[in-house]
Write a protein that holds these residues in place. Structure first.
Motif, PDB file in Angstrom:
ATOM      1  N   GLU A  50       0.857  -1.233  -0.156  1.00 18.52           N
ATOM      2  CA  GLU A  50       0.179   0.039   0.041  1.00 18.52           C
ATOM      3  C   GLU A  50       0.903   1.402   0.127  1.00 18.52           C
ATOM      4  O   GLU A  50       1.800   1.339   0.926  1.00 18.52           O
ATOM      5  N   ALA A  51       0.629   2.075  -1.083  1.00 17.60           N
ATOM      6  CA  ALA A  51       1.696   3.055  -1.320  1.00 17.60           C
ATOM      7  C   ALA A  51       0.776   4.389  -0.654  1.00 17.60           C
ATOM      8  O   ALA A  51      -0.166   4.709  -1.195  1.00 17.60           O
ATOM      9  N   GLY A  52       1.248   5.077   0.373  1.00 16.60           N
ATOM     10  CA  GLY A  52       0.679   6.243   1.154  1.00 16.60           C
ATOM     11  C   GLY A  52      -0.494   5.621   1.709  1.00 16.60           C
ATOM     12  O   GLY A  52      -1.766   5.991   1.800  1.00 16.60           O
ATOM     13  N   GLY A  70       3.096  -1.311   4.232  1.00 22.34           N
ATOM     14  CA  GLY A  70       2.633   0.055   3.994  1.00 22.34           C
ATOM     15  C   GLY A  70       3.737   0.900   4.068  1.00 22.34           C
ATOM     16  O   GLY A  70       4.417   1.373   5.016  1.00 22.34           O
ATOM     17  N   ASP A  72       4.472   5.463   3.808  1.00 23.66           N
ATOM     18  CA  ASP A  72       4.078   6.843   3.670  1.00 23.66           C
ATOM     19  C   ASP A  72       5.097   7.947   4.010  1.00 23.66           C
ATOM     20  O   ASP A  72       6.140   7.521   4.540  1.00 23.66           O
ATOM     21  N   ILE A  99       6.975   7.740  -2.352  1.00 21.44           N
ATOM     22  CA  ILE A  99       6.566   6.912  -3.208  1.00 21.44           C
ATOM     23  C   ILE A  99       7.511   7.258  -4.510  1.00 21.44           C
ATOM     24  O   ILE A  99       7.371   6.417  -5.302  1.00 21.44           O
ATOM     25  N   ALA A 114      -2.922   2.120  -4.198  1.00 19.73           N
ATOM     26  CA  ALA A 114      -3.175   3.432  -3.298  1.00 19.73           C
ATOM     27  C   ALA A 114      -4.496   3.936  -3.283  1.00 19.73           C
ATOM     28  O   ALA A 114      -5.214   3.841  -4.576  1.00 19.73           O
ATOM     29  N   THR A 115      -4.875   4.639  -2.331  1.00 17.77           N
ATOM     30  CA  THR A 115      -6.214   5.458  -2.279  1.00 17.77           C
ATOM     31  C   THR A 115      -6.061   6.978  -1.933  1.00 17.77           C
ATOM     32  O   THR A 115      -5.634   7.322  -1.050  1.00 17.77           O
ATOM     33  N   VAL A 117      -3.975   9.287  -3.123  1.00 15.90           N
ATOM     34  CA  VAL A 117      -2.622   9.668  -2.840  1.00 15.90           C
ATOM     35  C   VAL A 117      -2.158  10.565  -3.781  1.00 15.90           C
ATOM     36  O   VAL A 117      -1.461  11.286  -3.473  1.00 15.90           O
ATOM     37  N   LEU A 131       6.315   2.324  -8.504  1.00 15.92           N
ATOM     38  CA  LEU A 131       5.336   1.478  -8.308  1.00 15.92           C
ATOM     39  C   LEU A 131       5.424   0.292  -9.340  1.00 15.92           C
ATOM     40  O   LEU A 131       5.140  -0.875  -8.991  1.00 15.92           O
ATOM     41  N   LEU A 143      -5.945   1.607  -8.011  1.00 14.15           N
ATOM     42  CA  LEU A 143      -5.915   3.001  -7.707  1.00 14.15           C
ATOM     43  C   LEU A 143      -7.415   3.472  -7.363  1.00 14.15           C
ATOM     44  O   LEU A 143      -8.260   3.184  -8.239  1.00 14.15           O
ATOM     45  N   GLU A 145      -8.734   7.275  -7.207  1.00 13.73           N
ATOM     46  CA  GLU A 145      -8.181   8.725  -7.231  1.00 13.73           C
ATOM     47  C   GLU A 145      -9.339   9.509  -7.799  1.00 13.73           C
ATOM     48  O   GLU A 145     -10.273   9.329  -8.432  1.00 13.73           O
TER      49      GLU A 145
END
Length: 206
Positions: A50-52, A70, A72, A99, A114-115, A117, A131, A143, A145
């Motif tokens: 999980e990015a961000g 994860g 951040d 990231i 990512a959600t 982000v 990524l 994603l 976004e």
């Protein structure tokens, strides 16, 4: 070395970490929670990034038996995520990381996601390339976004308001995420309009 924009983004999220969940609670209840559940139905492992990760809002939806990492940019946001992780049942490795410059191995994760982000990433194409680098061949990117609307009038309104959003919130409301995904070399597999051409779900392959 982190750019001034990256450092400013970190400072901004450090400053709002304590109140972040409170301010987003109405949207989380009305829309975001359902969208997160939808995304997590598509997650496959065993290795997931999980990015961000933010304050850890996705942690309750993690699948048991998968290996989650994860990351951040903000240590203050990560501290909130660690509190949430300690209350949960699914282990996750949490780390402070940019990231745009991931200290992670190539071709490692089965799913990266990512959600909400990339509105805050100073160089979104660089982040999406990173990524892609850490995603396995045959893996996937998921994603959620908010993006610049397609309509000419609505898109122009978002363009006009974007400088104010960046100045006060450090968030871009007119990101062209589909174009950025293609620039980063992702192959788009699925696009779902979730809210009036402003919020989308993307699924892509490296």
């Amino acid at each position: 070395m982190a750019s001034n924009s990256t450092n400013e983004t970190r400072r901004r999220y450090n400053s709002i970490a304590r109140l972040f969940d409170f301010f987003e609670a109405p949207l989380e209840k009305r829309k975001f929670a359902a969208w997160r559940q939808m995304l997590h139905r598509e997650v496959v492992g065993p290795k997931v990034l999980e990015a961000g990760v933010g304050t850890g809002k996705n942690l309750p939806y993690y699948h048991r038996g998968l290996s989650y990492t994860g990351i951040d940019l903000s240590p203050a946001m990560l501290a909130r995520a660690r509190e949430r992780a300690n209350r949960g049942k699914n282990p996750v490795r949490l780390a402070e990381m940019d990231i745009q410059n991931l200290a992670l191995p190539d071709n490692y994760f089965d799913t990266v996601f990512a959600t909400f982000v990339f509105c805050s990433v100073p160089d979104p194409v660089a982040g999406l390339k990173e990524l892609k680098r850490v995603c396995k061949p045959g893996g996937q990117l998921l994603l959620l976004e908010h993006v610049r609307p397609k309509g000419n009038l609505q898109g122009r309104i978002f363009d006009l308001l974007n400088p104010l959003s960046v100045y006060f919130l450090k968030e871009n409301i007119n990101r062209r995420t589909l174009e950025n995904l293609r620039k980063a070399g992702w192959s788009i597999e699925r696009i779902t309009d979730l809210s009036s051409e402003v919020v989308y779900f993307f699924q892509a392959r490296p």
